[in-house]
Enzyme design. Structure first.
Site, PDB file in Angstrom:
ATOM      1  N   HIS A 257      45.887  35.947  37.303  1.00 34.61           N
ATOM      2  CA  HIS A 257      45.392  37.255  37.731  1.00 34.61           C
ATOM      3  C   HIS A 257      44.783  37.097  39.122  1.00 34.61           C
ATOM      4  O   HIS A 257      44.053  36.144  39.361  1.00 34.61           O
ATOM      5  CB  HIS A 257      44.349  37.769  36.740  1.00 34.61           C
ATOM      6  CG  HIS A 257      44.096  39.235  36.862  1.00 34.61           C
ATOM      7  ND1 HIS A 257      43.404  39.769  37.915  1.00 34.61           N
ATOM      8  CD2 HIS A 257      44.468  40.273  36.080  1.00 34.61           C
ATOM      9  CE1 HIS A 257      43.346  41.094  37.759  1.00 34.61           C
ATOM     10  NE2 HIS A 257      43.991  41.420  36.659  1.00 34.61           N
ATOM     11  N   ARG A 273      41.475  47.393  42.846  1.00 33.08           N
ATOM     12  CA  ARG A 273      42.496  47.539  43.875  1.00 33.08           C
ATOM     13  C   ARG A 273      43.223  48.866  43.701  1.00 33.08           C
ATOM     14  O   ARG A 273      43.595  49.505  44.682  1.00 33.08           O
ATOM     15  CB  ARG A 273      43.457  46.358  43.830  1.00 33.08           C
ATOM     16  CG  ARG A 273      42.861  45.105  44.473  1.00 33.08           C
ATOM     17  CD  ARG A 273      43.685  43.880  44.163  1.00 33.08           C
ATOM     18  NE  ARG A 273      43.684  43.573  42.736  1.00 33.08           N
ATOM     19  CZ  ARG A 273      44.765  43.325  42.014  1.00 33.08           C
ATOM     20  NH1 ARG A 273      45.943  43.335  42.580  1.00 33.08           N
ATOM     21  NH2 ARG A 273      44.668  43.059  40.738  1.00 33.08           N
TER      22      ARG A 273
END
Ligand SMILES: Cc1cc2nc3c(=O)[nH]c(=O)nc-3n(C[C@H](O)[C@H](O)[C@H](O)COP(=O)(O)OP(=O)(O)OC[C@H]3O[C@@H](n4cnc5c(N)ncnc54)[C@H](O)[C@@H]3O)c2cc1C
Ligand code: HEM
Ligand code: HEM
Ligand code: SF4
Ligand code: F3S
Ligand code: FES
Lengths: 608, 249, 238
Positions: A257, A273
Site C-alpha cells: 500500500h 489521495r
C-alpha cells in the site's frame, strides 16, 4: 503433559475473522455442530481494521449508474493482471450484491444515498435522484470503472465483523478464543482436525471434526513493516504447508500500500489521495505528475507504490525522526482544516494519536508498506484445499484466487463474506455426507509430536537460537530482497538468507521457562512455519521471471503470458529447506489477457 | 538521546504455582514517537520474554490493549510515552479476569454481555436473496454507526466503580450496545422486550452516573447521552407496562 | 454454561418493575430534598433582610399548619432517601476499599465528587439528626431564639489562633457546606443520569447556584451572630 481436552464437532473453524465466521454461520444453519477457534476474541480479528469498504455492483449512486456484475468482473480480472480464476471471479461478482443486502438485513448500518446535487473534492458534479434515496450508497476506489465500494463511514470492517459476530452469537456457535491451532491432524489424505494450544494456560487441546476450515487471515508479519495486525503471522498457511501435501498458491503476489505511516506503519487510507492529497519529496516537490501525468497520485496501488520507491531511490527521499528508513510526505494541508477533520477524520486522528501530527498544518510521513497477501492455501472454487480431504480455506488465508496478482481495493472484505457463504455451503454439503471416524492413535501421535516440540524448545535441546532475533532478521530480509522492486540477484540473496534463518529457526531455545501462556513460546512455535511461508514468497518470486500485477521484476519488467499465465503451487516436503514449486495453468475462459489500461505500460524502473 | 524511562509493570502469572503478584521495574531509553506498544514489545524482546500483554491492531481499532496506564484505563497502543512522566506504572484492567501480567480476559466478559443483552437484530422477516435492501435514511444509518463504534476495549467497565463493586452490572458498553439496537428500525423488539433485557439493576438502572466512562472512552462515544436515552426509554416502558396491568414479579 | 446461567437471571427478571421504581424513587426523593433544602436556605436567609420578615414567615408556616405537616414529611422523606441511597453506596468493607483505591488511582473528577457525596452523607445524616432534635425541642422558631442557638456554645468551642468560635457556629458552617455539597452534586448526577442537558455546562450552572446559596447561608449565620450579640445577657433559650 498430554492433551487437556478433546472436543469433537462436525465442523472445526480455525479463525474468527469475517471469512471464518461467515462460513461457520452457513454450516451451523445447515444444522451442523460447529466450533470456532481464534487467537483473539472474534471482534478483535483484523477484519475490523478495514476502513474503506466492500465492492458490490449495486449501482445505486449516480457515479455507479449502470454498474453490473459483468463490469465488476472486468475490473477484478484486469486488476488481477489476468492472474485470477475467472470462474471464481464471476461467481463472486454475481453473489456479492446479495451478500451486502444480507449484511444490511443483519444490521450493518451502510451509508445510504441522499438525493440532490453534489460536488466532490475531485471536482466531479453529479445528481442523485429521489428514486434511489435510502438505498445503499458507494464510494470510489482505485482501479474501478464505477463507484461501487459500499461503506459505513470510516468503519466498514468493524461494523461488518460485529454484525456477522452477532449472528454467530445468536446461533450459539461456541467460540474458543485464545486458542491457537498449531498443527493439523491428518493421515496424508484426510484432515481430521487440529491440535491447539490454549493461550490462557498453555495447555494443548485436540479438536476433531469431519471438516476443518482455515480462515486465519493474512501473513503480513513476515515483513518487518506491514499494515497488518501483529497477529497476522500466516499461521494457518504455516500449518497447512507443514502437512507436506497442501500447497500455498501464488505466494509471491504481495500487495504494497502506498501510504503506511512510520514508525509503526499504520495504514493511511486511499481517501487522503482520493480527496486531493499530494505526495511530496524532500524538496517539497509533488513528483507523481512527473511519472503518471494522467492519474497522478490516484494510479493503482502497485503503480503508486513503485513510483514512490523509485523516487526515493533516485535520491529524493526524506530522512527524518519518524523512521529509520527514508520516506516521503503526504500533504493534505491545502484541503483545509475543516475538510481534514470532518471528511478525513480517521487519518487526522491516527496522525495525531500516533505521531502527534496535525495534518491540517503539518506533513505526514508515508512509505509503501506490505498490505495484503493475494496468495494462500490453494483451494478449488468450493473452497476445498488441494491435497487433503475435509480441509477447506477461505478469506485472506486462502488462494481461492479471486485476486490473482493484484487485489482490487475493497474486494477482499467482499471476498471474505462471499467465500464464507459460497464455500461454507459446500463445506456443509460435504460434511453432511461424512461419518465420524477418528483414529485415536493417529491423533495421539500428533499430540506427542507437538509436546515433543514444545519440550525441546523449553529445554533448548536443539539449540539456543533467540526467536525474536530470527523474526527480525526474517522481516529485514523480506524488506531488503522481496519488496516492491525485485531482481534475480537480490532474490537469490534473500532466499539464501531465509534458508539460513530456516535452519536457525529449527534450533530455537527459549530464554524463559515457557510456563503457562508464555508469549515467547507461542512465537517460537510459529517461527519455523513463518520462515517457510517467507521462503515460499521469496522463492516463488525468484522463479517467476516476469512482472505481473504487484510482482515486479526489474530484470523482467514485462508480463509474459506465453510462459507465465500460470499459478505457483508451493509444497513443503518433509526435511526440505526450500519449497517444491509446481505450476498449474490459469484459464481465461471469459476475458482473454489484454492491457490493464492504467499505469502499467509506462512502469519502467527508471521512469521516463 | 531520549529520556530514561522506568516502567513499573504489574507481574503475576496465575499458571505458575507459587507466583505472587508484584510490581517489577524495567528501564529503557525513550525515542522519538515511542508508543507503549513499542515500549512493551521492547521489554519483552530484549529484557524479559515472559511479560504478557495483548496487542492486535496497534492502531486503536481492535480494543485489545486497554490497561491501567499511570492509573487510568487507556489503549496502550495509542499512548505515546512522551505524555507520561519518567516513571510510571502499567497494570491490568480491573473487573476482568486476569490471564497474566497485563493481559485480561475481555473476550469471555463481552461474549457473556452479548448473550445477556441479546445484542443482535430481532426480526420476524426472512431474508430474500432477490429483493432490494429496505430503504433507510442516511442520517439514521449514521446515528446507528455512532454507538456501533464501540471497540469493546473495556475501559468504561474498568473505570466504573459500580462495575467494580457489582459483578453483574453490564456497564456503560452494555447499555450503549442495547442503545445501538434500540434506535435501529430493523430491530422489531418492542420497548417491553428491551425492558426485560435491561430494565433492571444489572442494566440501565444500575448506573449511578459516575461518568468516568463518558470521560475516558477512547472512541469518544457520547455515552452520557446514550445512557440517558436508554434510561428514559426504559422508565417509560416500565411505567407503560404497569398501566397495562402487567404484574410485578 | 456460564452464559446460560446469566440468561436465566435475565429471564427471571421478566417485567420486574421494582428496580425501576426504586431508581425513580431515589431520583424523586433527591429532587424533593434538594428542593426543600434550597427553599429552607432561602427562608433562613430572610434573616439577612430583617428579623421581622423571618418571624412573619415562621409564624405563617405555623399558622397554616405548613410546618406541622412539612416537618414530619421531610423527616420521613429523609429516612426514605437514606434507605434508597444506601443501596448504591459502598457499604461493604471490600467495596469501600475498591472505591477508595480506584478513585485515587484514576483521579477522575466526577468519581471523586461521588465519593465526596457518600462521605458528606455521613456528616449530613448525623448533623441533620442533631439539628432537628434541637429545633424541635425548642419550638417555636423565632429570630431571637435561632440567633441565640447559632451563637451558643455546645460540647466544645473551637479555638483557631486568636479566635474562638462558639461550637454551634462551627457546627452550622460544616453542616451548611456538607449539605449543600451533598445536595448540589446529587442534583447534578440526577440530571446527568436522565440526561436532559449537556453535563459540563449544567455542572457549572449548579456549582453557581450552590455557591450563591452557601454565601446566603454565611450571610445568615453572620446576621444571627450579630443579633445574638445584641440580645440581653442570659438569652431566651436553653
Ligand atoms: C489496515 C487494513 C485495511 C484494510 N482495508 C480494507 C478495505 O477497506 N477493504 C477491503 O476489502 N479490504 C481491506 N483490507 C483487507 C481485509 O481487511 C482483509 O483481507 C480481511 O479482513 C481478511 O479477513 P479474514 O477473515 O480472512 O481474516 P482476519 O480477519 O485476519 O481473521 C483471522 C482470524 O484467524 C484467527 N487465527 C489466526 N491464526 C490462527 C490460529 N493459528 N489458530 C486459531 N485462530 C487463528 C485470528 O484470531 C482471526 O480471528 C484491509 C487490510 C488492512 C491490513
Ligand atoms: C442522612 C442523610 C443522608 C444520607 C445518608 C444520604 C446518602 C446519600 C447517598 C449515599 C447518595 C448517593 C446515592 C447514589 O449514588 O445513587 C445520596 C444521593 C443524594 N442525596 Fe443524599 N443522603 C442524605 C441526606 C440527603 C439530604 C438531606 C439531601 C437533600 C438536600 C440529599 C440529597 C441527595 C441527592 C439529590 C442525591 C442524588 C440522588 C440520586 O443520585 O439519585 N441527601 N444520598
Ligand atoms: C424540616 C425541618 C427543619 C427545620 C424546621 C429547620 C429549621 C432551621 C432553622 C430555624 C435554622 C436557623 C438556625 C437555627 O435556628 O438553629 C436552620 C439552619 C440550618 N438548617 Fe435547618 N431545618 C430543618 C431541616 C434541615 C435539614 C434536613 C437540613 C439538612 C440538609 C438543614 C440544614 C440547615 C443548615 C445547613 C442550617 C444553617 C443555616 C445557615 O447556614 O444559614 N435543616 N434550620
Ligand atoms: S464504550 Fe468506549 S470505553 Fe467502553 S468498551 Fe466501548 S469503546 Fe471501550
Ligand atoms: S462510570 Fe459507571 S456508573 Fe454509569 S455513568 Fe458510567 S456506567
Ligand atoms: S492494539 Fe488494537 S486497540 Fe490497541
Amino acid at each position: 503433559m498430554s492433551a487437556k481436552n478433546t472436543y469433537i464437532s462436525d465442523v472445526l473453524v480455525i479463525g474468527a475473522g469475517l471469512a471464518a465466521e461467515r462460513s461457520a454461520i452457513e454450516c451451523a444453519s445447515a444444522g451442523l455442530n460447529v466450533i470456532i477457534l481464534s487467537l483473539v476474541p472474534p471482534r478483535r480479528s483484523h477484519s475490523t481494521a478495514a476502513q474503506g469498504g466492500m465492492q458490490a455492483s449495486l449501482g445505486n449512486i449516480a457515479m455507479g449508474k449502470g454498474d453490473s456484475p459483468e463490469i465488476h468482473f472486468a475490473d477484478t480480472v484486469k486488476g488481477s493482471d489476468w492472474g485470477c480464476d475467472q470462474e471464481v471471479a464471476k461467481m463472486f461478482c454475481e453473489t456479492v450484491p446479495s451478500m451486502i443486502r444480507q449484511l444490511d438485513f443483519w444490521g450493518v448500518p451502510w451509508n445510504r444515498v441522499t438525493a440532490g446535487k453534489k460536488k466532490y473534492a475531485s471536482g466531479i458534479e453529479t445528481e442523485d435522484t429521489k428514486d434511489k434515496e435510502g438505498l445503499i450508497t458507494a464510494r470510489d476506489f482505485g482501479g474501478v470503472a464505477k463507484w461501487r465500494c459500499c461503506y459505513t463511514s470510516d468503519g466498514t470492517g468493524h461494523t461488518v465483523q460485529f454484525v456477522v459476530d452477532t449472528q454467530v452469537c445468536k446461533l450459539g456457535i461456541p467460540v474458543h478464543d485464545r486458542m491457537e491451532a498449531i498443527a493439523l491432524i491428518h493421515d496424508g489424505e484426510t484432515c481430521f482436525g487440529a491440535v491447539a494450544r490454549c493461550l490462557r494456560t498453555g495447555e494443548l487441546n485436540v479438536y476433531l471434526a469431519k471438516s476443518t476450515i482455515i480462515g486465519t487471515g493474512g501473513a503480513g508479519r513476515i515483513y518487518a513493516a506491514s499494515t497488518n495486525a501483529v497477529i497476522n503471522e500466516g499461521t494457518g498457511g504455516g500449518i497447512a504447508l507443514a502437512t507436506g501435501v497442501v500447497p500455498l498458491g501464488n505466494m509471491e503476489a504481495i500487495q504494497f500500500h502506498p501510504t503506511g505511516m512510520p514508525p509503526v506503519y499504520i495504514l493511511m487510507t486511499e481517501g487522503a489521495r482520493g480527496d486531493g492529497g499530494y505526495l511530496l519529496d524532500k524538496d517539497m516537490h509533488r513528483f507523481m505528475p512527473d511519472y503518471e501525468p494522467k492519474k497522478k497520485e490516484l494510479a493503482s496501488r502497485d503503480v503508486v507504490s513503485r513510483r514512490m520507491v523509485q523516487h526515493i531511490r533516485a535520491g529524493h527521499g526524506v530522512t527524518s525522526k519518524y523512521s529509520t528508513q527514508q520516506h516521503l510526505w503526504l500533504d493534505i494541508r491545502h484541503l483545509g482544516r475543516q475538510w481534514v477533520w470532518k471528511n478525513l477524520r480517521e487519518i487526522a486522528t491516527i496522525a495525531t494519536n500516533f505521531n502527534g501530527i496535525d495534518p491540517a498544518k503539518e506533513l505526514v510521513p508515508v512509505i509503501p508498506t506490505q498490505h495484503y497477501t493475494m496468495g494462500g492455501i490453494r483451494t478449488n472454487k468450493d473452497g476445498a484445499a488441494y491435497g487433503l480431504q475435509g480441509l477447506f480455506a477461505m478469506g485472506e488465508a486462502a488462494c481461492w484466487d479471486l485476486h490473482g496478482f493484484n487485489r482490487l481495493g475493497g474486494n477482499s472484505l467482499a471476498e471474505t463474506v462471499t467465500a464464507g457463504y459460497i464455500c461454507g455451503k459446500q463445506v456443509a454439503k460435504y460434511t453432511l455426507g461424512q461419518t465420524r471416524n477418528f483414529n485415536m492413535k493417529l491423533v495421539d501421535g500428533f499430540v506427542k509430536k507437538e509436546e515433543e516440540r514444545i519440550k525441546n524448545l523449553i529445554s533448548g535441546k536443539n539449540g539456543r537460537e533467540n526467536v525474536y532475533e530470527i523474526r527480525d532478521a526474517m522481516g529485514t530480509a523480506m524488506m531488503d530482497h522481496v519488496h516492491i522492486f525485485r531482481t534475480g540477484k537480490s532474490l537469490e540473496q534473500g532466499v539464501a538468507k531465509l534458508q539460513e534463518l530456516y535452519k536457525r529457526s529449527l534450533k530455537i531455545g527459549l530464554r524463559s521457562s515457557g510456563q503457562g501462556a508464555n508469549p515467547e513460546l507461542a512465537q517460537a512455535i510459529r517461527m519455523p512455519g513463518m520462515v517457510r511461508t517467507a521462503l515460499c514468497v521469496a522463492y516463488g518470486a525468484l522463479t517467476r521471471t516476469e512482472s505481473r500485477g504487484s510482482h515486479f521484476r526489474e530484470d523482467y519488467p514485462k508480463r509474459d503470458d506465453v510462459n507465465w499465465l500460470k499459478r505457483t503451487l508451493a509444497y513443503w516436503k518433509e526435511g526440505a529447506d526450500l519449497p517444491t514449486l509446481e505450476y498449474e495453468p490459469v484459464a481465461c475462459p471469459i476475458l482473454p489477457p489484454g492491457d490493464r489500461g492504467y499505469g502499467e505500460a509506462s512502469a519502467g524502473p527508471k521512469g521516463k | 538521546m531520549g529520556r530514561k524511562l522506568t516502567i513499573s509493570c504489574f507481574r503475576y502469572n496465575p499458571n505458575i504455582p507459587g507466583d505472587k503478584p508484584r510490581m517489577q521495574d524495567y528501564e529503557l531509553e525513550e525515542y522519538e514517537g515511542m508508543t507503549l506498544f513499542v515500549a512493551l514489545n521492547d521489554i519483552r524482546e530484549k529484557l524479559d520474554p515472559t511479560l504478557m500483554f495483548d496487542f492486535v491492531c496497534r492502531a486503536a481499532i481492535c480494543g485489545s490493549c486497554a490497561m491501567l496506564i499511570h492509573g487510568r484505563p487507556r489503549l496502550a497502543c495509542k499512548t505515546m510515552t512522551r505524555t507520561l512522566p519518567n516513571k510510571f506504572t502499567v497494570m491490568p484492567l480491573p473487573v476482568f479476569k486476569l490471564i497474566g501480567d497485563l493481559s485480561v480476559d475481555t473476550g469471555t466478559w463481552f461474549r457473556d454481555l452479548q448473550v445477556r443483552a441479546e445484542a443482535w437484530i430481532h426480526t420476524n422477516k426472512k431474508f430474500d436473496f432477490n429483493a432490494l435492501e429496505v430503504r433507510m435514511n442516511n442520517e439514521t444509518a449514521e446515528k446507528i454507526y455512532d454507538p456501533e463504534q464501540c471497540i469493546e476495549c473495556g475501559c468504561c467497565v474498568a473505570n466504573c466503580i459500580t462495575a467494580n463493586i457489582r459483578p453483574d452490572f453490564i456497564g456503560s458498553t452494555g447499555i450503549n450496545r442495547v442503545y445501538r439496537f434500540l434506535i435501529d428500525p430493523r430491530d422489531e423488539r418492542s420497548d417491553a422486550e428491551y425492558y426485560d433485557v435491561i430494565g433492571n439493576e444489572d442494566g440501565t438502572f444500575g448506573c449511578v452516573g459516575l461518568m468516568a466512562c463518558d470521560d475516558m472512552c477512547p472512541k469518544e462515544i457520547p455515552l452520557q447521552e446514550n445512557l440517558a436515552y436508554v434510561r428514559r426509554k426504559m422508565a417509560k416502558a416500565g411505567l407503560k407496562l404497569q398501566f397495562q396491568g402487567v404484574k410485578i414479579s | 454454561m456460564e452464559l446460560a446461567k446469566n440468561l436465566q437471571t435475565t429471564i427471571n427478571r421478566s417485567h420486574g418493575k421494582t428496580d425501576l421504581y426504586v431508581d425513580l424513587a431515589q431520583s424523586i426523593s433527591g429532587v424533593l430534598l434538594i428542593g426543600f433544602l434550597w427553599m429552607h436556605m432561602l427562608f433562613v436567609a430572610t434573616i439577612v433582610v430583617s428579623p421581622e420578615l423571618f418571624n412573619t414567615l415562621s409564624e405563617g408556616l405555623d399558622k397554616y399548619y405548613l410546618a406541622q405537616v412539612g416537618i414530619p414529611a421531610t423527616i420521613l422523606l429523609i429516612i426514605f432517601h437514606i434507605f434508597l441511597a444506601l443501596r448504591r453506596a459502598p457499604v461493604r468493607l471490600r467495596d469501600m476499599r475498591i472505591t477508595y483505591r480506584m478513585a485515587k488511582m484514576m483521579n477522575h473528577y466526577d468519581t471523586w465528587v461521588w465519593v465526596g457525596q457518600v462521605v458528606s452523607a455521613l456528616f449530613v445524616g448525623v448533623m441533620a439528626s442533631i439539628h432537628l432534635w434541637i429545633i424541635l425541642g425548642a419550638w417555636p422558631l423565632r429570630a431571637a431564639t435561632s440567633a441565640a442557638r447559632v451563637a451558643s456554645s455546645g460540647p466544645a468551642d473551637v479555638t483557631w489562633g486568636a479566635f474562638t468560635f462558639p461550637f454551634f457556629i462551627v457546627f452550622y458552617v460544616i453542616f451548611l457546606i456538607a449539605g449543600e455539597y451533598h445536595g448540589g452534586f446529587g442534583l447534578y448526577r440526577i440530571l446527568v443520569k436522565w440526561g436532559w442537558w449537556e453535563r459540563h455546562t449544567m455542572g457549572w450552572v449548579l456549582k453557581g447556584i450552590t455557591v450563591i446559596i452557601v454565601c446566603l447561608g454565611f450571610a445568615a449565620l453572620y446576621t444571627f451572630t450579630q443579633i445574638a450579640a445584641n440580645l440581653p445577657a442570659g438569652g431566651a433559650i436553653h
